[in-house]
Design an enzyme around this catalytic site. Structure first.
Site, PDB file in Angstrom:
ATOM      1  N   ASP A 221       1.088  -1.130   0.138  1.00 39.02           N
ATOM      2  CA  ASP A 221      -0.032  -0.247  -0.018  1.00 39.02           C
ATOM      3  C   ASP A 221       0.504   1.423  -0.011  1.00 39.02           C
ATOM      4  O   ASP A 221       1.827   1.246   0.346  1.00 39.02           O
ATOM      5  CB  ASP A 221      -1.028  -0.280   0.795  1.00 39.02           C
ATOM      6  CG  ASP A 221      -2.400   1.241   1.273  1.00 39.02           C
ATOM      7  OD1 ASP A 221      -2.622   1.446  -0.223  1.00 39.02           O
ATOM      8  OD2 ASP A 221      -2.756   1.020   1.898  1.00 39.02           O
ATOM      9  N   GLY A 222       0.492   2.412  -0.372  1.00 39.81           N
ATOM     10  CA  GLY A 222       1.180   3.942  -0.686  1.00 39.81           C
ATOM     11  C   GLY A 222       0.102   4.584  -0.374  1.00 39.81           C
ATOM     12  O   GLY A 222      -0.802   4.112  -0.392  1.00 39.81           O
TER      13      GLY A 222
ATOM     14  N   GLU B 132       2.116   3.872  -4.491  1.00 43.88           N
ATOM     15  CA  GLU B 132       1.693   2.488  -4.340  1.00 43.88           C
ATOM     16  C   GLU B 132       2.979   1.433  -6.021  1.00 43.88           C
ATOM     17  O   GLU B 132       2.927   0.308  -5.222  1.00 43.88           O
ATOM     18  CB  GLU B 132       0.722   2.571  -5.745  1.00 43.88           C
ATOM     19  CG  GLU B 132      -1.086   3.450  -4.168  1.00 43.88           C
ATOM     20  CD  GLU B 132      -1.453   2.418  -3.517  1.00 43.88           C
ATOM     21  OE1 GLU B 132      -0.536   1.453  -3.242  1.00 43.88           O
ATOM     22  OE2 GLU B 132      -1.828   2.932  -3.133  1.00 43.88           O
TER      23      GLU B 132
ATOM     24  N   ASP C  94      -4.618  -2.052  -3.099  1.00 51.61           N
ATOM     25  CA  ASP C  94      -5.474  -1.894  -3.260  1.00 51.61           C
ATOM     26  C   ASP C  94      -5.707  -0.587  -4.224  1.00 51.61           C
ATOM     27  O   ASP C  94      -6.101   0.232  -4.467  1.00 51.61           O
ATOM     28  CB  ASP C  94      -5.537  -1.659  -2.367  1.00 51.61           C
ATOM     29  CG  ASP C  94      -5.534  -0.609  -1.363  1.00 51.61           C
ATOM     30  OD1 ASP C  94      -4.186   0.352  -1.996  1.00 51.61           O
ATOM     31  OD2 ASP C  94      -5.370   0.056  -0.474  1.00 51.61           O
TER      32      ASP C  94
ATOM     33  N   HIS D 275      -9.336  -1.090   2.259  1.00 52.79           N
ATOM     34  CA  HIS D 275     -10.059  -0.621   3.621  1.00 52.79           C
ATOM     35  C   HIS D 275     -11.407  -1.240   3.736  1.00 52.79           C
ATOM     36  O   HIS D 275     -12.473  -0.806   3.747  1.00 52.79           O
ATOM     37  CB  HIS D 275     -10.490   1.380   3.318  1.00 52.79           C
ATOM     38  CG  HIS D 275      -9.315   1.911   3.457  1.00 52.79           C
ATOM     39  ND1 HIS D 275      -8.759   2.461   4.577  1.00 52.79           N
ATOM     40  CD2 HIS D 275      -9.144   2.586   1.754  1.00 52.79           C
ATOM     41  CE1 HIS D 275      -7.481   2.543   3.753  1.00 52.79           C
ATOM     42  NE2 HIS D 275      -7.517   3.083   2.252  1.00 52.79           N
TER      43      HIS D 275
ATOM     44  N   ASP E  29      -1.698  -0.523   5.312  1.00 52.57           N
ATOM     45  CA  ASP E  29      -2.254   1.331   5.444  1.00 52.57           C
ATOM     46  C   ASP E  29      -1.194   1.928   6.887  1.00 52.57           C
ATOM     47  O   ASP E  29      -1.495   3.342   6.605  1.00 52.57           O
ATOM     48  CB  ASP E  29      -3.227   0.738   5.157  1.00 52.57           C
ATOM     49  CG  ASP E  29      -4.210   2.294   5.831  1.00 52.57           C
ATOM     50  OD1 ASP E  29      -4.346   3.021   4.569  1.00 52.57           O
ATOM     51  OD2 ASP E  29      -4.596   2.745   6.168  1.00 52.57           O
TER      52      ASP E  29
END
Length: 158
Positions: A11-12, A49, A71, A126, A136
């Site tokens: 994740d970024g 990302e 994501d 999320h 995250d």
């Protein structure tokens, strides 16, 4: 000897876009996990990302079969639909008028994917997925650090 099978979750995050950014990575192999994170003073969410995927793949010591979960539709689509490869073949252009964004990172990611057997898989962010939530949190913590280094690739593209 068959390749090791590894799952990498990425994740970024960016606090402002552009703004300070971070990436989070969880590598999973045979019940073991390794967490990685880092950040930059001024960057974009998309760069973080891509950077997360790069950092995850760079952590591998031998050729592996990798299931990389993100994501980011941007990252997943660029890799699974061949966009990044096409941008590279077109001299880092999306079309006749538009340059591809982040060619430094796409180039590095494509090279790393050539060293492994990588499948990119999009997961909803999320949504309570354990490893995505950890990534995250790692990426946001990294983006919040003091004295972050410059993202020279972002700065040079300005």
């Amino acid at each position: 000897m068959s390749e090791k099978e590894v799952s990498i979750y990425t994740d970024g995050a960016c606090l402002g876009n552009p703004g300070s950014g971070g990436y989070g990575v969880v590598l999973c192999y045979h019940g073991n996990q390794k967490q990685l994170s880092g950040g930059f003073r001024l960057t974009t969410n998309n760069r973080m990302e891509i950077m997360a995927a790069i950092v995850g793949l760079e952590a591998l010591k031998t050729r592996c079969t990798v299931h990389l979960y993100t994501d980011s539709k941007y990252l997943a689509d660029a890799m699974t639909k061949g966009w990044a490869q096409r941008w590279k073949m077109n001299g880092w252009r999306r079309n006749k008028r538009e340059k591809a964004v982040n060619p430094d990172l796409w180039s590095k990611l494509l090279k790393l994917c050539g060293q492994h057997t990588v499948s990119f898989r999009w997961i909803k962010g999320h949504a309570g997925h354990e490893w995505n939530e950890i990534c995250d949190r790692l990426s946001k913590q990294a983006a919040s650090e003091n004295n972050l280094p410059d993202d020279n690739g972002y700065i040079s593209n300005q």
